[in-house]
Design an enzyme around this catalytic site. Structure first.
Site, PDB file in Angstrom:
ATOM      1  N   ASP A 115      29.210   2.585  89.969  1.00 38.52           N
ATOM      2  CA  ASP A 115      29.671   1.174  88.720  1.00 38.52           C
ATOM      3  C   ASP A 115      28.812   2.079  87.321  1.00 38.52           C
ATOM      4  O   ASP A 115      27.782   2.703  87.028  1.00 38.52           O
ATOM      5  CB  ASP A 115      28.847   0.533  89.110  1.00 38.52           C
ATOM      6  CG  ASP A 115      29.520  -1.267  88.764  1.00 38.52           C
ATOM      7  OD1 ASP A 115      29.824  -0.856  87.369  1.00 38.52           O
ATOM      8  OD2 ASP A 115      29.358  -1.828  89.231  1.00 38.52           O
ATOM      9  N   ASN A 121      40.958  -3.235  90.549  1.00 31.84           N
ATOM     10  CA  ASN A 121      41.025  -2.975  89.073  1.00 31.84           C
ATOM     11  C   ASN A 121      41.462  -2.913  88.601  1.00 31.84           C
ATOM     12  O   ASN A 121      42.045  -2.770  86.708  1.00 31.84           O
ATOM     13  CB  ASN A 121      40.034  -1.684  88.993  1.00 31.84           C
ATOM     14  CG  ASN A 121      38.385  -1.492  89.222  1.00 31.84           C
ATOM     15  OD1 ASN A 121      37.863  -0.421  90.137  1.00 31.84           O
ATOM     16  ND2 ASN A 121      37.407  -2.564  89.613  1.00 31.84           N
TER      17      ASN A 121
HETATM   18  C1  FPP Z   1      33.397   1.689  86.835  1.00 31.36           C
HETATM   19  O1  FPP Z   1      32.401   0.729  85.311  1.00 31.36           O
HETATM   20  C2  FPP Z   1      34.137   2.548  86.905  1.00 31.36           C
HETATM   21  C3  FPP Z   1      35.061   2.492  87.946  1.00 31.36           C
HETATM   22  C4  FPP Z   1      35.943   1.748  87.379  1.00 31.36           C
HETATM   23  C5  FPP Z   1      35.815   3.632  87.223  1.00 31.36           C
HETATM   24  C6  FPP Z   1      34.975   4.621  88.404  1.00 31.36           C
HETATM   25  C7  FPP Z   1      35.652   6.517  88.319  1.00 31.36           C
HETATM   26  C8  FPP Z   1      35.129   7.370  87.905  1.00 31.36           C
HETATM   27  C9  FPP Z   1      34.296   7.782  87.905  1.00 31.36           C
HETATM   28  C10 FPP Z   1      35.656   8.128  87.109  1.00 31.36           C
HETATM   29  C11 FPP Z   1      36.969   9.180  88.648  1.00 31.36           C
HETATM   30  C12 FPP Z   1      36.056   9.404  89.295  1.00 31.36           C
HETATM   31  C13 FPP Z   1      36.852   9.455  90.391  1.00 31.36           C
HETATM   32  C14 FPP Z   1      37.211   9.995  91.290  1.00 31.36           C
HETATM   33  C15 FPP Z   1      38.361  10.684  90.059  1.00 31.36           C
HETATM   34  P1  FPP Z   1      32.615   0.105  84.784  1.00 31.36           P
HETATM   35  O2  FPP Z   1      33.915   0.590  83.996  1.00 31.36           O
HETATM   36  O3  FPP Z   1      33.313  -1.222  85.359  1.00 31.36           O
HETATM   37  O4  FPP Z   1      31.554  -0.172  83.863  1.00 31.36           O
HETATM   38  P2  FPP Z   1      30.652  -1.158  83.611  1.00 31.36           P
HETATM   39  O5  FPP Z   1      30.566  -2.077  84.859  1.00 31.36           O
HETATM   40  O6  FPP Z   1      29.899  -1.039  82.592  1.00 31.36           O
HETATM   41  O7  FPP Z   1      31.833  -2.052  82.717  1.00 31.36           O
END
Ligand code: FPP
Length: 244
Positions: free
Chosen positions: A17, A65
């Site tokens: 996250d 998501n």
């Molecule tokens: C949460 O950060 C992250 C995600 C929804 C995507 C996670 C994906 C990756 C780390 C990249 C790829 C992973 C793999 C296994 C290929 P957020 O967007 O919710 O951050 P925020 O809460 O600060 O907005």
């Protein structure tokens, strides 16, 4: 860090996250944040397996998501489609089996489903460790799916109700993995968000404030130091530490 005096969990699960907030702080786009998160995951997962952890589960994309903007969802799906293969090659070199948990159907794009199947096939012989990537995943959906699989077997007279036990229930989940010992959610959010709710029952939880792209090996070491200090009793009493 030397891990010889630390307790090594068998199964670590990470909710990745804070990519978006990390990017915002750096003056970058959310997409650049996801890209950096992914780069970090590649380095970090290698480090984690080298430290003797056997199973690593990561929450890459929840069913919820898909509610994000079309641009962000499509950026992430393209990232998965183009990078999963390289990532799994990297894991393959390390002897790691790559498995996926989640529903393999729309809205997950076909091109991502195809790559998931290819990667699982290419790494299925590996025995040094397991990387479980949760994508289009939800914990409730995992339990409902397991229930359906069990009902079907019972209706077909292939399974008797008395043979469904706590010991064998995990066979019917997306993947049959050991329970999670340590859950890490980066970015300071203190929630489980429908992640591996069956497997987390006795997990120790660790919620660092660091955003995922900055959660490096030194940050992971801190999590293991904290885990080592925890007194895991599983509902019983640890007599060594009992003071009355
Ligand atoms: C949460 O950060 C992250 C995600 C929804 C995507 C996670 C994906 C990756 C780390 C990249 C790829 C992973 C793999 C296994 C290929 P957020 O967007 O919710 O951050 P925020 O809460 O600060 O907005």
């Amino acid at each position: 860090m030397d891990y010889s005096k630390l307790k090594i969990p068998t199964h670590v699960a990470i909710i990745l996250d804070g990519n978006g907030r990390w990017a915002q702080e750096q003056g970058l786009t959310r997409s650049q944040g996801h890209k950096s998160g992914f780069e970090n995951l590649k380095t970090l997962s290698r480090y984690i397996f080298n430290k003797g952890i056997k199973v690593l589960s990561v929450y890459a994309f929840s069913t919820e998501n898909f509610k994000r903007s079309k641009e962000e969802v499509s950026f992430l799906m393209n990232l998965f489609a183009s990078e999963f293969k390289n990532y799994s090659d990297l894991m393959n070199e390390q002897g790691i089996k790559v498995v996926f948990s989640g529903e393999r159907k729309a809205p997950l794009p076909d091109k991502v489903i195809d790559i998931i199947e290819e990667v699982e096939e290419a790494t299925k012989q590996n025995t040094r460790g397991i990387l479980n990537i949760c994508i289009n995943y939800g914990g409730h959906s995992e339990i409902v799916n397991a229930t359906k699989k069990i009902c079907k077997l019972v209706l077909e007279n292939k399974l008797s109700i008395d043979d469904i036990t706590e010991e064998n229930f995990s066979q019917y989940l997306f993947n049959d993995l050991p329970p999670v010992d340590l859950l890490i959610r980066t970015s300071g959010e203190i929630r489980i968000s429908n992640f591996m709710i069956y497997q987390l029952s006795y997990a120790e939880m660790y919620f660092p404030k660091t955003y995922f792209p900055a959660f490096d090996a030194a940050e992971f070491d801190k999590a293991i130091v904290e885990y080592t200090k925890r007194d895991r009793r599983f509902g019983g009493i640890n007599y060594e530490n009992k003071n009355n």
